[in-house]
Scaffold this motif. Structure first.
Motif, mmCIF file in Angstrom:
data_model
loop_
_atom_site.group_PDB
_atom_site.id
_atom_site.type_symbol
_atom_site.label_atom_id
_atom_site.label_comp_id
_atom_site.label_asym_id
_atom_site.label_seq_id
_atom_site.Cartn_x
_atom_site.Cartn_y
_atom_site.Cartn_z
ATOM 1 N N MET A 1 0.845 -1.195 0.000
ATOM 2 C CA MET A 1 0.000 0.000 0.000
ATOM 3 C C MET A 1 0.881 1.245 0.000
ATOM 4 S SD MET A 1 -3.325 0.950 0.228
ATOM 5 C CE MET A 1 -4.141 -0.457 0.945
ATOM 6 N N ALA A 2 0.627 2.177 -0.919
ATOM 7 C CA ALA A 2 1.392 3.421 -0.974
ATOM 8 C C ALA A 2 1.099 4.262 0.260
ATOM 9 C CB ALA A 2 1.030 4.197 -2.240
ATOM 10 N N THR A 3 2.091 5.075 0.672
ATOM 11 C CA THR A 3 1.930 5.921 1.850
ATOM 12 C C THR A 3 2.369 7.340 1.545
ATOM 13 O OG1 THR A 3 4.156 5.389 2.648
ATOM 14 C CG2 THR A 3 2.357 3.985 3.402
ATOM 15 N N ASP A 4 1.916 8.296 2.384
ATOM 16 C CA ASP A 4 2.396 9.665 2.258
ATOM 17 C C ASP A 4 3.636 9.836 3.124
ATOM 18 O OD1 ASP A 4 1.585 9.986 4.885
ATOM 19 O OD2 ASP A 4 -0.215 11.108 4.408
ATOM 20 N N ILE A 5 4.134 11.069 3.241
ATOM 21 C CA ILE A 5 5.384 11.320 3.955
ATOM 22 C C ILE A 5 5.282 11.001 5.443
ATOM 23 C CG2 ILE A 5 4.937 13.743 4.526
ATOM 24 C CD1 ILE A 5 7.861 14.305 3.750
ATOM 25 N N ASN A 6 4.055 10.991 5.968
ATOM 26 C CA ASN A 6 3.849 10.684 7.385
ATOM 27 C C ASN A 6 3.647 9.195 7.644
ATOM 28 O OD1 ASN A 6 3.928 13.435 8.215
ATOM 29 N ND2 ASN A 6 1.836 13.691 7.442
ATOM 30 N N GLY A 7 3.721 8.405 6.579
ATOM 31 C CA GLY A 7 3.529 6.967 6.726
ATOM 32 C C GLY A 7 2.081 6.539 6.684
ATOM 33 N N LYS A 8 1.175 7.472 6.409
ATOM 34 C CA LYS A 8 -0.243 7.147 6.342
ATOM 35 C C LYS A 8 -0.541 6.387 5.065
ATOM 36 C CE LYS A 8 -4.832 9.274 5.958
ATOM 37 N NZ LYS A 8 -5.576 10.537 5.864
ATOM 38 N N GLU A 9 -1.233 5.259 5.193
ATOM 39 C CA GLU A 9 -1.571 4.468 4.023
ATOM 40 C C GLU A 9 -2.613 5.199 3.175
ATOM 41 O OE1 GLU A 9 -2.762 0.538 4.994
ATOM 42 O OE2 GLU A 9 -0.739 -0.126 5.487
ATOM 43 N N LEU A 10 -2.402 5.174 1.863
ATOM 44 C CA LEU A 10 -3.306 5.833 0.940
ATOM 45 C C LEU A 10 -4.286 4.827 0.354
ATOM 46 C CD1 LEU A 10 -0.674 8.015 -0.964
ATOM 47 C CD2 LEU A 10 -2.107 8.688 0.963
ATOM 48 N N LYS A 11 -5.445 5.324 -0.021
ATOM 49 C CA LYS A 11 -6.441 4.460 -0.640
ATOM 50 C C LYS A 11 -5.914 3.940 -1.970
ATOM 51 C CE LYS A 11 -9.386 7.797 -0.499
ATOM 52 N NZ LYS A 11 -10.596 8.618 -0.704
ATOM 53 N N HIS A 12 -6.073 2.643 -2.193
ATOM 54 C CA HIS A 12 -5.600 2.056 -3.446
ATOM 55 C C HIS A 12 -6.611 2.346 -4.559
ATOM 56 C CE1 HIS A 12 -3.675 -0.658 -6.250
ATOM 57 N NE2 HIS A 12 -4.864 -1.205 -6.463
ATOM 58 N N ASN A 13 -6.122 2.788 -5.687
ATOM 59 C CA ASN A 13 -6.976 3.069 -6.831
ATOM 60 C C ASN A 13 -6.826 1.978 -7.876
ATOM 61 O OD1 ASN A 13 -8.062 5.508 -5.911
ATOM 62 N ND2 ASN A 13 -6.307 6.678 -6.660
ATOM 63 N N ASP A 14 -7.939 1.404 -8.303
ATOM 64 C CA ASP A 14 -7.925 0.420 -9.383
ATOM 65 C C ASP A 14 -8.093 1.089 -10.744
ATOM 66 O OD1 ASP A 14 -7.707 -1.781 -7.652
ATOM 67 O OD2 ASP A 14 -9.854 -1.683 -7.230
ATOM 68 N N LEU A 15 -8.348 2.397 -10.721
ATOM 69 C CA LEU A 15 -8.564 3.148 -11.953
ATOM 70 C C LEU A 15 -7.542 4.265 -12.085
ATOM 71 C CD1 LEU A 15 -12.442 3.578 -11.701
ATOM 72 C CD2 LEU A 15 -11.206 1.820 -12.975
ATOM 73 N N ALA A 16 -7.172 4.550 -13.295
ATOM 74 C CA ALA A 16 -6.334 5.712 -13.575
ATOM 75 C C ALA A 16 -7.264 6.884 -13.849
ATOM 76 C CB ALA A 16 -5.440 5.453 -14.785
ATOM 77 N N GLN A 58 3.612 16.760 -1.081
ATOM 78 C CA GLN A 58 3.838 16.381 -2.466
ATOM 79 C C GLN A 58 4.817 15.213 -2.615
ATOM 80 O OE1 GLN A 58 4.171 20.184 -2.048
ATOM 81 N NE2 GLN A 58 1.968 19.953 -2.042
ATOM 82 N N GLU A 59 4.605 14.179 -1.826
ATOM 83 C CA GLU A 59 5.417 12.976 -1.928
ATOM 84 C C GLU A 59 4.529 11.740 -1.775
ATOM 85 O OE1 GLU A 59 8.708 12.610 0.697
ATOM 86 O OE2 GLU A 59 9.854 14.241 -0.216
ATOM 87 N N ILE A 60 4.954 10.654 -2.415
ATOM 88 C CA ILE A 60 4.251 9.388 -2.276
ATOM 89 C C ILE A 60 5.300 8.288 -2.256
ATOM 90 C CG2 ILE A 60 3.909 9.147 -4.775
ATOM 91 C CD1 ILE A 60 1.226 7.781 -4.142
ATOM 92 N N THR A 61 5.110 7.270 -1.404
ATOM 93 C CA THR A 61 6.096 6.206 -1.232
ATOM 94 C C THR A 61 5.471 4.843 -1.531
ATOM 95 O OG1 THR A 61 7.312 7.457 0.438
ATOM 96 C CG2 THR A 61 7.669 5.082 0.386
ATOM 97 N N PHE A 62 6.222 4.035 -2.275
ATOM 98 C CA PHE A 62 5.798 2.680 -2.604
ATOM 99 C C PHE A 62 6.847 1.687 -2.101
ATOM 100 C CE2 PHE A 62 3.977 5.421 -5.790
ATOM 101 C CZ PHE A 62 2.713 4.920 -6.027
ATOM 102 N N THR A 63 6.393 0.521 -1.694
ATOM 103 C CA THR A 63 7.343 -0.556 -1.410
ATOM 104 C C THR A 63 7.723 -1.212 -2.734
ATOM 105 O OG1 THR A 63 5.617 -2.246 -1.165
ATOM 106 C CG2 THR A 63 6.231 -0.989 0.807
ATOM 107 N N PHE A 64 8.891 -1.810 -2.771
ATOM 108 C CA PHE A 64 9.320 -2.492 -3.988
ATOM 109 C C PHE A 64 8.333 -3.594 -4.363
ATOM 110 C CE2 PHE A 64 14.194 -1.564 -3.829
ATOM 111 C CZ PHE A 64 13.905 -0.210 -3.990
ATOM 112 N N LYS A 65 7.793 -4.257 -3.351
ATOM 113 C CA LYS A 65 6.852 -5.345 -3.595
ATOM 114 C C LYS A 65 5.590 -4.836 -4.288
ATOM 115 C CE LYS A 65 4.357 -9.092 -1.275
ATOM 116 N NZ LYS A 65 4.062 -9.753 0.037
ATOM 117 N N GLU A 66 5.098 -3.692 -3.823
ATOM 118 C CA GLU A 66 3.893 -3.134 -4.438
ATOM 119 C C GLU A 66 4.163 -2.717 -5.874
ATOM 120 O OE1 GLU A 66 0.382 0.109 -3.492
ATOM 121 O OE2 GLU A 66 2.362 0.424 -2.634
#
Length: 317
Positions: A1-16, A58-66
């Motif tokens: 799950m992607a997170t913001d700079i504070n480590g908060k998990e972001l809602k996953h989007n299945d759509l672009a 204005q940052e977003i973080t992904f794990t390599f696995k995601e």
């Protein structure tokens, strides 16, 4: 799950979901996987909580696995993946949004900026952090009109990078059933080799790029086909000036960002209704359904003017 700079998990989007302006971006020498990475990142920015986090920093973080799951990156060590991500980021520096206003009688305007100006890949934490250009946020967030929406799973499933770009172009025009692209503009958007663009070798473009891309997209867009638009000047042979794509009109996944929430609520209501119907008699269940249908019929006869998408919403009905 992607997170913001504070480590908060972001809602996953299945759509672009993004502003139509981004469809004018070119991705020189990008592979199919590299396109997946760009749009995977962009899609997860849309429809997030507007309070704090991604909007303030204005940052977003992904794990390599995601990232591997989203984009189809092959399994590799953290070090190898981090180095590969660096190669991709070097290409992303060339993927910029360009806007030019050159209208007679008006001041000339031009701007160019990268959507993602900074990256940090760390093999130790196995995470990729992406900086978001504040100027890009209007094209990625708070969208109510003039946006493109499509299914990410279908996009990632396409093998050809040409198919992916054509998929995005067609997805911008669901209610029209056709779209015409200037020949040179289409070649630029698709990243067609210059040797294929001349009239002398244009048959290479159609046979090696356009035909396979259209064939791959036919299961998604029913009736998809194209025709070459020609123009004759003087006594010479007709010149191909544009390509027109035609297809059956289709319903986009949803017509506004707010409708996604409404659809989820309807699904929840339907589920609750089905569960509760077990304790009611059939007659009561039928009456409730009839009232619900009457209510829906009334609402369908009333145009929705709340979000400026009347034409698209009328089509969806």
């Amino acid at each position: 799950m992607a997170t913001d700079i504070n480590g908060k998990e972001l809602k996953h989007n299945d759509l672009a979901i993004y502003g139509n302006k981004l469809n004018e971006m070119t991705f020189p020498k990008f592979s199919s996987i590299e396109m997946n990475l760009f749009w995977a990142v962009a899609s997860q920015i849309s429809n997030q909580d507007r309070r704090g986090g991604i909007y303030d920093y204005q940052e977003i973080t992904f794990t390599f696995k995601e990232l591997a799951t989203l984009t189809g990156l092959k399994s590799r060590s953290a070090n190898r993946l981090a180095k590969y991500l660096k190669e991709i980021m070097d290409k992303l520096d060339k993927a910029a949004l360009i806007s030019e206003t050159d209208v007679k009688g008006q001041p000339y305007k031009f701007y160019k900026f990268n959507i993602f100006p900074g990256f940090e890949a760390d093999a130790e934490t196995k995470k990729l952090t992406v900086q978001i250009n504040p100027k890009a946020l209007p094209y990625l967030t708070k969208l109510t009109e003039n946006f493109t929406v499509y299914d990410l799973e279908k996009f990632f499933g396409l093998k050809s990078k040409y198919s992916k770009t054509l998929y995005r172009i067609i997805s911008q025009y669901p209610k029209f059933g056709w779209v015409t692209q200037d020949r040179e503009k289409l070649c630029e958007l698709l990243g067609v080799p210059k040797s294929y663009r001349s009239s002398k070798h244009f048959n290479l473009f159609t046979s090696r790029i356009l035909d396979p891309a259209v064939e791959e997209l036919k299961p998604i867009f029913k009736g998809l086909k194209y025709e070459l638009i020609t123009e004759k000047k003087g006594k010479g042979r007709p010149t191909i000036t544009a390509i027109k794509f035609t297809f059956q009109r289709f319903k986009p996944p949803y017509t506004s960002l707010t409708q996604k929430k409404e659809l989820k609520e309807k699904d929840a209501d339907a589920k609750n209704s089905n569960d509760s119907s077990k304790i009611f008699k059939p007659k009561i269940k039928s009456d409730r359904k009839k009232k619900s249908n009457n209510k829906n019929n009334k609402s369908q006869n009333q145009p929705n003017e709340s979000n400026g998408l009347n034409l698209l919403q009328d089509f969806m009905k």
